[in-house]
Write a protein that holds these residues in place. Structure first.
Motif, mmCIF file in Angstrom:
data_model
loop_
_atom_site.group_PDB
_atom_site.id
_atom_site.type_symbol
_atom_site.label_atom_id
_atom_site.label_comp_id
_atom_site.label_asym_id
_atom_site.label_seq_id
_atom_site.Cartn_x
_atom_site.Cartn_y
_atom_site.Cartn_z
ATOM 1 N N LYS A 1 3.565 2.857 -5.170
ATOM 2 C CA LYS A 1 3.049 2.256 -3.507
ATOM 3 C C LYS A 1 1.504 2.152 -3.651
ATOM 4 O O LYS A 1 1.001 1.119 -3.103
ATOM 5 C CB LYS A 1 3.012 3.370 -2.477
ATOM 6 C CG LYS A 1 2.891 3.144 -1.177
ATOM 7 C CD LYS A 1 2.509 4.348 -0.293
ATOM 8 C CE LYS A 1 2.238 3.786 1.335
ATOM 9 N NZ LYS A 1 0.657 3.567 1.160
ATOM 10 N N ARG B 1 5.952 -10.431 1.812
ATOM 11 C CA ARG B 1 6.803 -9.505 1.898
ATOM 12 C C ARG B 1 8.152 -9.832 0.930
ATOM 13 O O ARG B 1 8.645 -8.846 0.140
ATOM 14 C CB ARG B 1 7.411 -9.267 3.413
ATOM 15 C CG ARG B 1 6.528 -8.508 4.340
ATOM 16 C CD ARG B 1 7.026 -8.598 5.826
ATOM 17 N NE ARG B 1 5.866 -8.262 6.531
ATOM 18 C CZ ARG B 1 5.500 -7.217 7.164
ATOM 19 N NH1 ARG B 1 6.287 -5.995 6.503
ATOM 20 N NH2 ARG B 1 4.719 -6.918 7.678
ATOM 21 N N ILE C 1 8.797 0.541 2.392
ATOM 22 C CA ILE C 1 8.708 0.335 3.744
ATOM 23 C C ILE C 1 7.407 0.929 4.556
ATOM 24 O O ILE C 1 6.998 0.275 5.141
ATOM 25 C CB ILE C 1 9.794 1.159 4.280
ATOM 26 C CG1 ILE C 1 11.154 0.584 3.962
ATOM 27 C CG2 ILE C 1 9.787 1.606 5.908
ATOM 28 C CD1 ILE C 1 12.300 1.505 4.451
ATOM 29 N N LEU C 2 6.779 1.807 3.826
ATOM 30 C CA LEU C 2 5.419 2.273 4.198
ATOM 31 C C LEU C 2 4.377 1.253 3.869
ATOM 32 O O LEU C 2 3.689 0.957 4.857
ATOM 33 C CB LEU C 2 5.107 3.470 3.323
ATOM 34 C CG LEU C 2 5.489 4.901 4.091
ATOM 35 C CD1 LEU C 2 4.881 5.948 3.121
ATOM 36 C CD2 LEU C 2 4.776 4.980 5.525
ATOM 37 N N CYS D 1 4.777 -1.958 3.671
ATOM 38 C CA CYS D 1 5.005 -3.245 4.652
ATOM 39 C C CYS D 1 4.645 -2.745 6.134
ATOM 40 O O CYS D 1 3.985 -3.456 6.794
ATOM 41 C CB CYS D 1 6.443 -3.672 4.844
ATOM 42 S SG CYS D 1 6.901 -4.569 3.069
ATOM 43 N N SER D 2 5.012 -1.457 6.526
ATOM 44 C CA SER D 2 4.602 -1.215 7.855
ATOM 45 C C SER D 2 3.067 -0.869 8.025
ATOM 46 O O SER D 2 2.586 -1.088 9.260
ATOM 47 C CB SER D 2 5.369 0.148 8.252
ATOM 48 O OG SER D 2 5.015 1.210 7.415
ATOM 49 N N GLN D 3 2.592 -0.505 6.969
ATOM 50 C CA GLN D 3 1.007 -0.266 6.881
ATOM 51 C C GLN D 3 0.370 -1.696 6.853
ATOM 52 O O GLN D 3 -1.090 -1.840 7.168
ATOM 53 C CB GLN D 3 0.517 0.485 5.972
ATOM 54 C CG GLN D 3 1.023 2.064 6.131
ATOM 55 C CD GLN D 3 0.855 2.812 5.132
ATOM 56 O OE1 GLN D 3 0.417 2.529 4.065
ATOM 57 N NE2 GLN D 3 1.039 4.229 5.374
ATOM 58 N N ASN D 4 0.984 -2.625 6.307
ATOM 59 C CA ASN D 4 0.190 -3.991 6.418
ATOM 60 C C ASN D 4 0.858 -4.960 7.161
ATOM 61 O O ASN D 4 1.534 -5.791 6.881
ATOM 62 C CB ASN D 4 0.205 -4.192 4.859
ATOM 63 C CG ASN D 4 -0.632 -3.241 4.053
ATOM 64 O OD1 ASN D 4 -1.851 -3.455 4.077
ATOM 65 N ND2 ASN D 4 0.025 -2.334 3.363
ATOM 66 N N GLU D 5 0.839 -5.030 8.446
ATOM 67 C CA GLU D 5 1.693 -5.830 9.564
ATOM 68 C C GLU D 5 1.033 -7.176 9.262
ATOM 69 O O GLU D 5 1.818 -8.098 9.635
ATOM 70 C CB GLU D 5 1.063 -5.402 10.959
ATOM 71 C CG GLU D 5 1.827 -4.041 11.176
ATOM 72 C CD GLU D 5 1.488 -3.496 12.573
ATOM 73 O OE1 GLU D 5 0.566 -4.080 13.339
ATOM 74 O OE2 GLU D 5 1.745 -2.371 12.838
ATOM 75 N N ASP D 6 -0.235 -7.477 8.688
ATOM 76 C CA ASP D 6 -0.457 -8.883 8.470
ATOM 77 C C ASP D 6 0.138 -9.669 7.444
ATOM 78 O O ASP D 6 -0.195 -10.849 7.104
ATOM 79 C CB ASP D 6 -1.989 -9.106 8.614
ATOM 80 C CG ASP D 6 -2.814 -8.056 7.425
ATOM 81 O OD1 ASP D 6 -1.934 -7.163 6.669
ATOM 82 O OD2 ASP D 6 -3.887 -8.261 6.983
ATOM 83 N N ASP E 1 -0.733 -1.173 -2.577
ATOM 84 C CA ASP E 1 -1.860 -0.917 -1.518
ATOM 85 C C ASP E 1 -2.997 -1.700 -2.064
ATOM 86 O O ASP E 1 -3.624 -2.296 -1.492
ATOM 87 C CB ASP E 1 -2.090 0.467 -1.375
ATOM 88 C CG ASP E 1 -0.886 1.021 -0.487
ATOM 89 O OD1 ASP E 1 -0.296 0.251 0.302
ATOM 90 O OD2 ASP E 1 -1.011 2.362 -0.264
ATOM 91 N N GLU F 1 11.412 4.131 0.407
ATOM 92 C CA GLU F 1 10.342 4.812 1.465
ATOM 93 C C GLU F 1 9.356 4.234 1.083
ATOM 94 O O GLU F 1 8.451 3.963 2.445
ATOM 95 C CB GLU F 1 10.651 6.171 1.127
ATOM 96 C CG GLU F 1 12.058 6.727 1.821
ATOM 97 C CD GLU F 1 12.321 8.070 1.813
ATOM 98 O OE1 GLU F 1 11.262 8.892 1.422
ATOM 99 O OE2 GLU F 1 13.378 8.530 1.789
#
Length: 115
Positions: free
Chosen positions: A103, A61, A47-48, A50-55, A107, A44
Motif C-alpha cells: 500500500k 484505478r 481499497i484504502l 483508492c478511497s484515500q485517492n478520490e481523484d 501511495d 483491504e
C-alpha cells in the motif's frame, strides 16, 4: 506503475528473506489458507489506496487492479509450495505487514503521478 519499480523489487526481496516463516510453519490451526489471507489483506489495502485517492481516474484505478493481479501472480509463484496451507498467526502478521508495504508503495507512486 508499481511492479516495475525498485521499491517493488525490495518488497519481493523482503518476502524472500522471510520465506522460512512459510516453509517451517507449525501451529497453523486456521480455516483460511495462506493465499486467502494474502488476497484479503491486499484487497483491504488497495481499497484504502483508492478511497484515500478520490481523484484517481477510472484508468488509473484499473491500472492499480492490474498491478495487484500481477503481484498476486508473483506471490503465488514465490509461495507456490505453501499457498494452500493453513495460515499461522505469525504468517498472518507478516502478510498484514507485507500488504501495508505494498500500500505504501502505491501511495508513493500515486503521489508522484502528474496532476
Amino acid at each position: 506503475m508499481v511492479t516495475d519499480t525498485e521499491g517493488y523489487v525490495h518488497i519481493i526481496e523482503y518476502l524472500t528473506e522471510h520465506l522460512s516463516l512459510f516453509e517451517n510453519a507449525t501451529n497453523a490451526s486456521s480455516d483460511e489458507t495462506v493465499m486467502e489471507v494474502i488476497e484479503q489483506e491486499l484487497s483491504e489495502q488497495i481499497i484504502l489506496v483508492c478511497s484515500q485517492n478520490e481523484d484517481l481516474t477510472f484508468n488509473q484505478r484499473n491500472m492499480i487492479i492490474r498491478e495487484v493481479d500481477s503481484m498476486l501472480y508473483d506471490l503465488q509463484e514465490i509461495l507456490s509450495a505453501v499457498v494452500n496451507n493453513p495460515v499461522s498467526a505469525n504468517q498472518r502478521e507478516f502478510i498484514k505487514e507485507f500488504a501495508t508495504l505494498i500500500k505504501n508503495l502505491f501511495d508513493t507512486e500515486i503521489h508522484n503521478l502528474p496532476h
